[in-house]
Scaffold this active site. Structure first.
Site, mmCIF file in Angstrom:
data_model
loop_
_atom_site.group_PDB
_atom_site.id
_atom_site.type_symbol
_atom_site.label_atom_id
_atom_site.label_comp_id
_atom_site.label_asym_id
_atom_site.label_seq_id
_atom_site.Cartn_x
_atom_site.Cartn_y
_atom_site.Cartn_z
ATOM 1 N N ASP A 1 -2.276 -40.642 -21.870
ATOM 2 C CA ASP A 1 -2.738 -41.460 -22.996
ATOM 3 C C ASP A 1 -1.774 -41.247 -24.161
ATOM 4 O O ASP A 1 -2.048 -40.486 -25.093
ATOM 5 C CB ASP A 1 -4.156 -41.030 -23.375
ATOM 6 C CG ASP A 1 -4.862 -42.037 -24.271
ATOM 7 O OD1 ASP A 1 -4.322 -43.144 -24.453
ATOM 8 O OD2 ASP A 1 -5.950 -41.719 -24.774
ATOM 9 N N GLU B 1 -2.195 -53.276 -24.962
ATOM 10 C CA GLU B 1 -3.412 -53.792 -25.598
ATOM 11 C C GLU B 1 -3.194 -55.102 -26.358
ATOM 12 O O GLU B 1 -2.214 -55.251 -27.088
ATOM 13 C CB GLU B 1 -3.959 -52.724 -26.557
ATOM 14 C CG GLU B 1 -5.334 -53.057 -27.096
ATOM 15 C CD GLU B 1 -6.183 -51.816 -27.306
ATOM 16 O OE1 GLU B 1 -7.239 -51.947 -27.929
ATOM 17 O OE2 GLU B 1 -5.797 -50.727 -26.843
ATOM 18 N N LYS C 1 -5.093 -54.590 -21.905
ATOM 19 C CA LYS C 1 -6.293 -53.976 -22.479
ATOM 20 C C LYS C 1 -6.996 -54.952 -23.418
ATOM 21 O O LYS C 1 -6.371 -55.537 -24.308
ATOM 22 C CB LYS C 1 -5.922 -52.711 -23.264
ATOM 23 C CG LYS C 1 -5.618 -51.521 -22.388
ATOM 24 C CD LYS C 1 -5.172 -50.330 -23.207
ATOM 25 C CE LYS C 1 -6.304 -49.437 -23.626
ATOM 26 N NZ LYS C 1 -5.816 -48.191 -24.261
ATOM 27 N N THR D 1 -11.385 -51.816 -22.671
ATOM 28 C CA THR D 1 -11.413 -50.616 -23.504
ATOM 29 C C THR D 1 -12.566 -50.663 -24.510
ATOM 30 O O THR D 1 -13.303 -51.637 -24.579
ATOM 31 C CB THR D 1 -10.049 -50.442 -24.204
ATOM 32 O OG1 THR D 1 -10.015 -49.169 -24.854
ATOM 33 C CG2 THR D 1 -9.790 -51.543 -25.225
ATOM 34 N N PHE E 1 -15.347 -44.442 -23.181
ATOM 35 C CA PHE E 1 -14.831 -43.458 -24.140
ATOM 36 C C PHE E 1 -15.756 -42.243 -24.234
ATOM 37 O O PHE E 1 -16.781 -42.290 -24.910
ATOM 38 C CB PHE E 1 -14.690 -44.116 -25.517
ATOM 39 C CG PHE E 1 -13.413 -44.889 -25.704
ATOM 40 C CD1 PHE E 1 -12.794 -45.523 -24.650
ATOM 41 C CD2 PHE E 1 -12.826 -44.989 -26.956
ATOM 42 C CE1 PHE E 1 -11.617 -46.235 -24.825
ATOM 43 C CE2 PHE E 1 -11.647 -45.691 -27.151
ATOM 44 C CZ PHE E 1 -11.041 -46.317 -26.081
#
Length: 337
Positions: free
Chosen positions: A27, A106, A142, A167, A189
């Site tokens: 990440d 993203e 994303k 996400t 998350f």
């Protein structure tokens, strides 16, 4: 029981053991971390790209993105948008030189409630990767796990063969809707769920197995495996290695360089806590969510509502900062500043 120094040398690190059971994803937008920890995949987001773009080592990528935006021309806003998209793709392309798998890129969080806008932006990013000689099979786009984002993902997967990573996922309703949409991967998350419970409850510390984020991902994993959904579950946003170890066996886990470093130094035996066999034996009921049911069930989860909106605001704020940085690079010299 302590492990003798000799045995510790022979025993694989927690990170190496984890890789036997789970696909480890980095990440980060920092190439050095990717080189060091050798993940299969990597994920980026506006916050990570913003941080990386301010490091001296990556100024050539920023310069190339700025030059690209200027070359395409158009209004100031269009030039900045094109430079921003190019910057994301340049980082993604460099990361792909260092990993065997896929990189997640993203779509601007400011489009989180604009289904068509997300579809257009995703296709634009895929086109930019194509121009760089990279096929869509190595990219995950994303999208925020709003209703609009999930429906955008459904269209991108079914009509364009573009793989999506959903996400900012906090609620079981979001997970069910993503599975029904047939997206490639979700990123629930873990750490941000824990943050909310610590901030809003009396309990300030949790054992890993009782961590609300760990429990959330465990439930989603079990539901997907019990009902045969192909969507990959990738736990994300970890606060400590205990959360990660408690999800050993999850399809994928995306981990920051700091926690990758800690896992690489730990020498404790890991055993899978999640498995398809155990999931299929779980007592779970299959549900279907249309838009009305999705909005209701998601709204019933106060944590998820607050964390989703907070996450979108934070990613959008970093997108604005990135635009501002690009604008200064592109236009301040022209304006004589």
């Amino acid at each position: 029981m302590s492990v003798s120094p000799v045995k510790r040398q022979k025993m694989e690190s927690a990170l190496d053991q984890l890789k036997h059971y789970t696909t480890v994803v980095a990440d980060t937008g920092d190439f050095n971390a990717i080189d060091e920890y050798k993940p299969l995949d990597a994920t980026t987001n506006p916050s990570l790209i913003l941080a990386a773009a301010q490091m001296p080592a990556y100024q050539k990528l920023v310069d190339d993105a700025v030059a690209y935006g200027k070359k395409l021309g158009g209004s100031e806003e269009e030039q900045i948008k094109n430079a921003s998209d190019k910057l994301f793709v340049l980082f993604g392309a460099e990361i792909l030189k260092r990993i065997p798998g896929r990189v997640s890129t993203e779509v601007d969080a400011r489009l989180s409630f604009d289904k068509e806008g997300m579809i257009q932006r995703a296709r634009r990013l895929i086109d930019l990767y194509k121009e760089a000689g990279i096929g869509k099979d190595r990219i995950l786009i994303k999208l925020s796990s709003t209703w609009e984002g999930i429906q955008a993902g459904k269209v991108l997967e079914a009509e364009y063969g573009i793989h999506c990573n959903m996400t900012l996922l906090f609620s079981f309703a979001q997970a069910v809707a993503c599975a029904e949409a047939g997206v490639t991967l979700i990123s629930p998350f873990v750490g941000r769920i824990l943050d909310w419970y610590v901030a809003n409850g009396d309990k300030k510390a949790y054992e890993p197995s009782e961590d609300p984020g760990v429990k959330s991902v465990t439930k989603i994993y079990n539901y997907y495996k019990k009902f045969g959904y192909k969507t990959i579950v990738m736990g994300a946003s970890f606060r400590n290695t205990g959360e990660i170890k408690a999800l050993t066996g999850c399809d994928y886990l995306t981990i920051s360089p700091k926690l990758l470093a800690e896992l690489s130094k730990e020498h404790v035996k890991l055993t899978p806590t999640l498995s398809v066999k155990e999931a299929q034996a779980c007592d779970l009921e299959k549900i279907h969510l249309d838009e009305k049911a999705f909005r209701w069930h998601h709204n019933e989860d106060q944590m998820a509502v607050e964390k989703l909106s907070d996450g979108i605001r934070k990613f959008a704020a970093d997108a604005v900062k990135l635009d501002r940085m690009l604008k200064e690079r592109m236009f301040s010299a022209e304006n004589g500043k």
